[in-house]
Design an enzyme around this catalytic site. Structure first.
Site, PDB file in Angstrom:
ATOM      1  CD  GLU A  47      -1.156   5.509   3.442  1.00 38.02           C
ATOM      2  OE1 GLU A  47      -0.941   6.630   3.714  1.00 38.02           O
ATOM      3  OE2 GLU A  47      -0.993   5.006   3.045  1.00 38.02           O
ATOM      4  CE  LYS A  86      -4.211   1.974   1.882  1.00 40.62           C
ATOM      5  NZ  LYS A  86      -3.604   3.542   1.695  1.00 40.62           N
ATOM      6  CG  ASP A 122       1.487   8.541   1.973  1.00 38.36           C
ATOM      7  OD1 ASP A 122       0.474   8.588   1.489  1.00 38.36           O
ATOM      8  OD2 ASP A 122       2.430   9.339   2.791  1.00 38.36           O
TER       9      ASP A 122
END
Length: 322
Positions: free
Chosen positions: A174, A28, A30
């Protein structure tokens, strides 16, 4: 007829990072979620909410020449700078156009980290299972030998790799997103899962929003190695009972408060300043934070207040930047 980009598929949060059988995990990032299509030479770069972003990111539009026609991708726009993801560089690009956008692209080029394939050479791939879409996406990168601004998001079914990814918070990752191997791409549906890394740490309350006796939010700080109280972030909105409890520990700021004259932004992408009340920086809060930082070392996402730490003093709070 020009093909229309679908709504992005979405994810729901999960409390723990277990990789389930029959699922794959992806990093994931950012950055800014973006969908891109190339159709009869026309390039569309759209945000998650449908805003056209092509003029702000000309390097992505130009890079679409590497893709086969009638192809669409889902991914994340990111800037990599000095060994970490620099979200604020993206934020500063949104309003740039023309020559200004071109200069910004030269100074801090954006990459499109691709994690899903929506269309390939005229074939709608959204009904394909993820495993097939992923294989086709990898083949596209290999066959076309795609280079910047294109990057392929890592994907794994190895739980050990996921555990390693969860330690990459310092560079701006993240967490992880989970996708069913046999799952189709369902526009607008929260069919994916996401786990965001959070840590529990301490910070000093330097100011509040709302009344000091029952604050609605806390502005948090940490001292740097020069003894200056630096702003590190703020909390999510407090429940009334929580605000009342915290307010009982706070006292109004005295003359010479280290944040006297400071202004604090209400959030990314706005010029509006928060209305705050300074309080004496002698109360320590335990908070849960996301690992994402901006270039100044501040928490990019609001922290969640846990409790007042009456058992430790401000000199025991980690220094700013630690």
């Amino acid at each position: 007829m020009t093909w229309t980009l679908p709504e992005p598929m979405l994810s729901s949060p999960v409390p723990e990072p277990r990789l389930r059988p029959g699922w794959a995990a992806e990093l994931k990032w950012d950055g800014f979620r973006a969908l891109l299509s190339v159709d009869a030479g026309k390039v569309v770069l759209r945000s998650r909410r449908g805003t056209e972003m092509g003029p702000a990111f000309p390097e992505i539009v130009a890079g679409a020449a590497q893709l086969p026609d009638a192809t669409a991708l889902d991914g994340e726009l990111v800037v990599w700078e000095e060994g970490r993801l620099a979200f604020e560089r993206l934020q500063n690009r949104l309003q740039r156009r023309g020559a200004g956008a071109t200069r910004a692209a030269d100074e801090a080029p954006v990459h499109f980290v691709t994690f899903d394939l929506l269309r390939l050479s005229g074939t709608n791939t959204t009904r394909w299972p993820y495993q097939r879409r992923r294989a086709a996406l990898e083949s596209l990168f290999a066959a076309r030998q795609l280079t910047a601004p294109w990057a392929l998001c890592p994907s794994t079914t190895d739980a050990e790799a996921v555990r390693e990814w969860l330690t990459w918070g310092a560079v701006g990752m993240e967490g992880v997103v989970y996708k069913r191997l046999d799952g189709a791409y369902e526009p607008g549906v929260r069919g994916w899962l996401k786990y965001k890394v959070r840590e529990t740490t301490e910070a000093i309350v330097g100011a509040v929003t709302g009344p000091a006796a029952s604050p609605r939010g806390l502005l948090l700080g940490r001292y740097d190695d020069q003894g200056r109280l630096q702003y590190v972030g703020r909390t999510t909105t407090l429940a009334r009972a929580t605000g009342n409890t915290i307010g009982s520990h706070l006292t109004p700021g005295e003359p010479g408060h280290p944040w006297t004259g400071w202004t604090f932004s209400a959030g990314w992408g706005t010029q509006r300043a928060l209305e705050v009340h300074l309080v004496q920086p002698d109360v320590v809060m335990e908070v849960a934070i996301d690992v994402a930082l901006d270039s100044a070392g501040r928490w990019r996402h609001p922290a969640r207040a846990h409790r007042v730490r009456t058992d430790i003093g401000v000199d025991q709070v980690p220094l700013f930047g630690e």
